[in-house]
Design a protein around this motif. Structure first.
Motif, short mmCIF file in Angstrom:
data_model
loop_
_atom_site.label_atom_id
_atom_site.label_comp_id
_atom_site.label_asym_id
_atom_site.label_seq_id
_atom_site.Cartn_x
_atom_site.Cartn_y
_atom_site.Cartn_z
N MET A 59 46.41 35.60 36.78
CA MET A 59 45.79 36.92 36.78
C MET A 59 46.71 37.98 36.21
N MET A 72 43.10 41.51 41.91
CA MET A 72 43.59 41.44 40.53
C MET A 72 42.50 41.03 39.56
N GLU A 90 40.57 47.06 36.70
CA GLU A 90 40.81 47.17 35.26
C GLU A 90 42.25 46.77 34.93
N PRO A 91 42.49 46.24 33.72
CA PRO A 91 43.85 45.85 33.34
C PRO A 91 44.85 46.99 33.53
N LEU A 92 46.02 46.67 34.09
CA LEU A 92 46.98 47.69 34.50
C LEU A 92 48.04 48.02 33.45
N LYS A 93 48.32 47.09 32.56
CA LYS A 93 49.43 47.23 31.61
C LYS A 93 50.75 47.38 32.35
N SER A 128 56.39 41.18 29.35
CA SER A 128 56.30 41.48 30.79
C SER A 128 56.79 40.29 31.61
N LYS A 135 48.67 37.79 33.72
CA LYS A 135 48.62 37.81 32.26
C LYS A 135 47.55 38.79 31.77
N ARG A 136 46.52 38.98 32.55
CA ARG A 136 45.48 39.96 32.23
C ARG A 136 45.98 41.39 32.40
N HIS A 137 46.96 41.59 33.28
CA HIS A 137 47.44 42.93 33.62
C HIS A 137 48.76 43.29 32.96
#
Length: 259
Positions: free
Chosen positions: A90, A24, A28-31, A100, A92-94
């Motif tokens: 982690m 994670m 790259e960020p997943l959204k 979410s 929160k980054r994705h």
């Protein structure tokens, strides 16, 4: 050195073999609309020493002979607190948005220890859904018929259906057909996914196991990212999710609506 040992892209699913937090942190960020995970329970005893030395945590002896110890379940409480807090940080980054959500399956004995640890990552505890297994498990006295889930949101949660309450009723996965020792029924996973994600939304499962979350997600027209550290379970998840993707494609190709 790569953060993961393998990466498999299977239709709308991307699967990583590796450590949840490490992967994670690296990708790259997943959204993602939601994280839905079934982490180790660490409930093999009431003391920390008992947890480290636990031999089965209620699993049948034939299951234990087959799988020995399933990864991570002899961690101490502090170890599991660290793991889930780090995973929540982690995520929160994705996350796709402040709405979410995060849902972890949890043994009832660990609720009081884990909920504050996850909240400290900056998430808000929203609910504790319960899986009603409809039949008691092993043991004596008040035999467990349920499992808990800790449900959080980063901000104000975004929900996508009001069809369900906080009790999800479904029998356990059959011991004769399940492909993971703690496999969750698809019926339970479908409810969690429908409530927390829109159609074509992305579901992240950092403790993928045998891939039930991914199978349910693809069947509901969602996208999926899964992470699993055990190579054998990773292979099982790849096979099951590939079959689920083929089934979903056939249904859509035949004009039927997605499940």
């Amino acid at each position: 050195m790569s953060a993961y040992l393998r990466k498999e892209v299977i239709g709308n699913a991307t699967l990583y073999l590796g450590d949840a937090v490490t992967v994670m942190a690296a990708i790259e960020p997943l959204k993602a609309a939601a994280l839905i995970g079934d982490p180790p329970y660490c409930s093999g005893g009431f003391s920390e020493a008992a947890k480290r030395q636990a031999k089965g945590q209620g699993l049948r002896s034939d299951t234990l002979r087959e799988i020995e110890w399933f990864g991570g379940d002899n961690m101490t409480t502090a170890g599991l607190q660290w793991l889930l807090r780090a995973t929540a940080v982690m995520f929160k980054r994705h996350a796709a948005s402040a709405g979410s959500t995060v849902t972890f399956f949890c043994d009832w004995r660990m609720v009081a220890m884990l909920a504050p640890a996850i909240e400290s990552a900056g998430l808000r505890l929203q609910a504790m859904p319960v899986w009603d297994k409809q039949a008691p498990g092993l043991g004596t006295g008040f035999r467990a018929t349920h499992e808990c889930m800790l449900h959080f949101a980063i901000g104000v949660p975004e929900y996508h259906t009001a069809r369900y309450g906080n009790i999800i009723r479904s029998p356990r996965a059959s011991a004769t057909t399940r492909e993971h020792p703690t496999e969750k029924p698809l019926e339970v996973m479908r409810v969690l996914i429908e409530v927390q994600t829109p159609v074509d939304g992305l579901v992240l499962d950092p403790f993928m196991g045998g891939g039930s979350t991914g199978v349910a997600a693809l069947g509901l027209g969602r996208r999926f990212v899964g992470i699993e550290h055990d190579p054998a379970h990773f292979d099982t998840a790849c096979r099951r999710i590939e079959a689920a993707g083929r089934s979903s494609s056939l249904m859509l190709g035949g004009g039927a609506e997605a499940a």
